[in-house]
Design a protein around this motif. Structure first.
Motif, PDB file in Angstrom:
ATOM      1  N   THR A 119       0.813  -1.222   0.000  1.00  0.00           N
ATOM      2  CA  THR A 119       0.000   0.000   0.000  1.00  0.00           C
ATOM      3  C   THR A 119       0.843   1.268   0.000  1.00  0.00           C
ATOM      4  O   THR A 119       0.439   2.282  -0.591  1.00  0.00           O
ATOM      5  CB  THR A 119      -0.927   0.011   1.226  1.00  0.00           C
ATOM      6  N   ILE A 120       1.998   1.236   0.636  1.00  0.00           N
ATOM      7  CA  ILE A 120       2.844   2.425   0.697  1.00  0.00           C
ATOM      8  C   ILE A 120       3.768   2.516  -0.518  1.00  0.00           C
ATOM      9  O   ILE A 120       3.894   3.576  -1.152  1.00  0.00           O
ATOM     10  CB  ILE A 120       3.659   2.439   1.999  1.00  0.00           C
ATOM     11  N   GLY A 121       4.418   1.386  -0.841  1.00  0.00           N
ATOM     12  CA  GLY A 121       5.402   1.428  -1.921  1.00  0.00           C
ATOM     13  C   GLY A 121       4.806   1.422  -3.299  1.00  0.00           C
ATOM     14  O   GLY A 121       5.296   2.123  -4.191  1.00  0.00           O
ATOM     15  N   ILE A 131      -1.793   1.650   7.635  1.00  0.00           N
ATOM     16  CA  ILE A 131      -1.672   0.996   8.950  1.00  0.00           C
ATOM     17  C   ILE A 131      -2.948   0.228   9.291  1.00  0.00           C
ATOM     18  O   ILE A 131      -2.906  -0.893   9.812  1.00  0.00           O
ATOM     19  CB  ILE A 131      -1.348   2.048  10.022  1.00  0.00           C
ATOM     20  N   VAL A 132      -4.098   0.838   8.966  1.00  0.00           N
ATOM     21  CA  VAL A 132      -5.376   0.156   9.241  1.00  0.00           C
ATOM     22  C   VAL A 132      -5.484  -1.120   8.416  1.00  0.00           C
ATOM     23  O   VAL A 132      -5.860  -2.194   8.927  1.00  0.00           O
ATOM     24  CB  VAL A 132      -6.555   1.100   8.958  1.00  0.00           C
ATOM     25  N   LEU A 133      -5.132  -1.033   7.145  1.00  0.00           N
ATOM     26  CA  LEU A 133      -5.185  -2.219   6.286  1.00  0.00           C
ATOM     27  C   LEU A 133      -4.185  -3.277   6.737  1.00  0.00           C
ATOM     28  O   LEU A 133      -4.464  -4.485   6.670  1.00  0.00           O
ATOM     29  CB  LEU A 133      -4.918  -1.827   4.834  1.00  0.00           C
ATOM     30  N   SER A 134      -3.051  -2.857   7.245  1.00  0.00           N
ATOM     31  CA  SER A 134      -2.056  -3.815   7.744  1.00  0.00           C
ATOM     32  C   SER A 134      -2.568  -4.529   8.995  1.00  0.00           C
ATOM     33  O   SER A 134      -2.365  -5.742   9.157  1.00  0.00           O
ATOM     34  CB  SER A 134      -0.744  -3.091   8.054  1.00  0.00           C
ATOM     35  N   GLY A 135      -3.247  -3.780   9.880  1.00  0.00           N
ATOM     36  CA  GLY A 135      -3.816  -4.425  11.058  1.00  0.00           C
ATOM     37  C   GLY A 135      -4.895  -5.442  10.707  1.00  0.00           C
ATOM     38  O   GLY A 135      -4.960  -6.538  11.279  1.00  0.00           O
ATOM     39  N   VAL A 136      -5.755  -5.067   9.748  1.00  0.00           N
ATOM     40  CA  VAL A 136      -6.795  -6.000   9.300  1.00  0.00           C
ATOM     41  C   VAL A 136      -6.164  -7.242   8.681  1.00  0.00           C
ATOM     42  O   VAL A 136      -6.611  -8.380   8.920  1.00  0.00           O
ATOM     43  CB  VAL A 136      -7.746  -5.305   8.312  1.00  0.00           C
ATOM     44  N   ALA A 137      -5.122  -7.060   7.883  1.00  0.00           N
ATOM     45  CA  ALA A 137      -4.446  -8.199   7.266  1.00  0.00           C
ATOM     46  C   ALA A 137      -3.775  -9.090   8.308  1.00  0.00           C
ATOM     47  O   ALA A 137      -3.726 -10.316   8.153  1.00  0.00           O
ATOM     48  CB  ALA A 137      -3.407  -7.696   6.263  1.00  0.00           C
ATOM     49  N   CYS A 138      -3.270  -8.482   9.382  1.00  0.00           N
ATOM     50  CA  CYS A 138      -2.630  -9.261  10.450  1.00  0.00           C
ATOM     51  C   CYS A 138      -3.631 -10.212  11.103  1.00  0.00           C
ATOM     52  O   CYS A 138      -3.367 -11.417  11.223  1.00  0.00           O
ATOM     53  CB  CYS A 138      -2.026  -8.301  11.473  1.00  0.00           C
ATOM     54  N   PHE A 139      -4.781  -9.684  11.498  1.00  0.00           N
ATOM     55  CA  PHE A 139      -5.792 -10.537  12.133  1.00  0.00           C
ATOM     56  C   PHE A 139      -6.372 -11.548  11.136  1.00  0.00           C
ATOM     57  O   PHE A 139      -6.635 -12.708  11.495  1.00  0.00           O
ATOM     58  CB  PHE A 139      -6.909  -9.669  12.720  1.00  0.00           C
ATOM     59  N   ALA A 140      -6.584 -11.128   9.905  1.00  0.00           N
ATOM     60  CA  ALA A 140      -7.150 -12.036   8.909  1.00  0.00           C
ATOM     61  C   ALA A 140      -6.197 -13.187   8.605  1.00  0.00           C
ATOM     62  O   ALA A 140      -6.626 -14.337   8.454  1.00  0.00           O
ATOM     63  CB  ALA A 140      -7.472 -11.262   7.631  1.00  0.00           C
ATOM     64  N   ALA A 141      -4.907 -12.904   8.538  1.00  0.00           N
ATOM     65  CA  ALA A 141      -3.936 -13.967   8.262  1.00  0.00           C
ATOM     66  C   ALA A 141      -3.862 -14.962   9.411  1.00  0.00           C
ATOM     67  O   ALA A 141      -3.787 -16.183   9.193  1.00  0.00           O
ATOM     68  CB  ALA A 141      -2.560 -13.359   8.004  1.00  0.00           C
TER      69      ALA A 141
END
Length: 299
Positions: A119-121, A131-141
């Motif tokens: 998302t950043i690069g 950061i929000v999308l990364s947190g969602v991806a962390c829990f989803a994974a």
């Protein structure tokens, strides 16, 4: 002198004996009346006490056997952290303890890092949104890894479970008790079925009832076929019947369900792959455009 005549019959002899007996006096008659009255009073007192106990103590509830795993209710006094810890422990037990918290945390960190870099690069989104999308991806994974491990454990369990039922049925038909037959299956059948049967037998040895131990194993395995087995043993323990024949029928039903499941999986494999490809195509195209033409992907 008149001679006394001998009685001519047994009734006359009995009448003479009763006339010769000495009747008790007044005190002895009162004592006899009290002795006869004691058991009557004791029975009356016992009946009153039983009525009081029945009114105070509730009747013993008959345990219910359900095919679905019951939901655990958390009391108001229990903290949220403690409830989550218990729930996480139960979920890890459903995987056969093949993964732990470390594996979940590692998969979450990897997914969060990959989403943040993407998302950043590449997409160059807002850092807060990244950061929000990364947190969602962390829990989803983490949840995805947990569910995949549980499904693999359940599929391995179902691959061997019909053979274990056949072995238990033959052992019961040969004259062995159910616990001895389960011990034979635990020694002969490989994991995960053998390990679950060993856990059941260990709980029974330390004093847990067989129905309760089977219920604990059903909560760990979370397979409907094993719930059928638990209900079958519970009904046979209460009502009796041919357990060997019932287990043979249950084994055939499980094998047919497995064949039907494999056919359905083969029919939907093509459509499932199409859905996966079409879902991943926009993200792949966005990544390629970010590498080739960054001006087009600029916000």
């Amino acid at each position: 002198v008149r001679q006394r005549r001998k009685p001519n019959s047994l009734s006359q002899r009995h009448h003479d004996r009763r006339n010769e007996e000495v009747w008790p006096d007044e005190d002895e008659r009162r004592a006899l009346a009290l002795i006869r009255e004691v058991p009557v009073r004791g029975r009356q007192v016992l009946q009153l006490r039983l009525k009081d106990l029945a009114a105070v103590e509730p009747a013993e509830s008959v345990p219910e056997f359900r095919l679905r795993r019951p939901r655990r209710e958390v009391g108001s006094s229990a903290s949220f952290l403690g409830a989550m810890r218990v729930r996480l422990h139960a979920e890890l037990l459903a995987t056969g303890n093949r993964i732990g918290i470390f594996h979940l945390a590692l998969s979450g960190v990897i997914a969060a890092g990959a989403v943040f870099v993407f998302t950043i690069g590449l997409l160059r989104l807002n850092p807060s949104l990244a950061i929000v999308l990364s947190g969602v991806a962390c829990f989803a994974a983490a949840i995805l890894v947990l569910r995949v491990a549980q499904r693999r454990y359940q599929s391995k369990f179902l691959d061997v479970f019909p053979d274990a039922l056949d072995l238990i049925g033959r052992a019961v038909k040969a004259g062995l008790p159910v616990l001895d037959a389960m011990e034979v299956a635990a020694q002969s059948i490989p994991a995960p079925v053998g390990s679950e049967f060993k856990g059941i037998l260990e709980e029974v040895r330390i004093g847990v009832e067989i129905e309760q131990a089977l219920r604990h194993a059903a909560e760990r395995v979370r397979v409907p076929e094993f719930h059928f087995y638990v209900v079958t043993l519970a009904l046979q323990n209460r009502t009796g019947g041919s357990l060997a024949e019932t287990l043979a029928n249950l084994s055939n039903i499980i094998r047919r369900r497995k064949e039907l499941r494999l056919k359905i999986r083969a029919f939907v494999a093509e459509s499932k792959m199409s859905v996966i490809v079409l879902s991943a195509l926009p993200f792949g195209a966005a990544g390629l455009l970010s590498l080739v033409a960054q001006d087009l992907m600029a916000p």
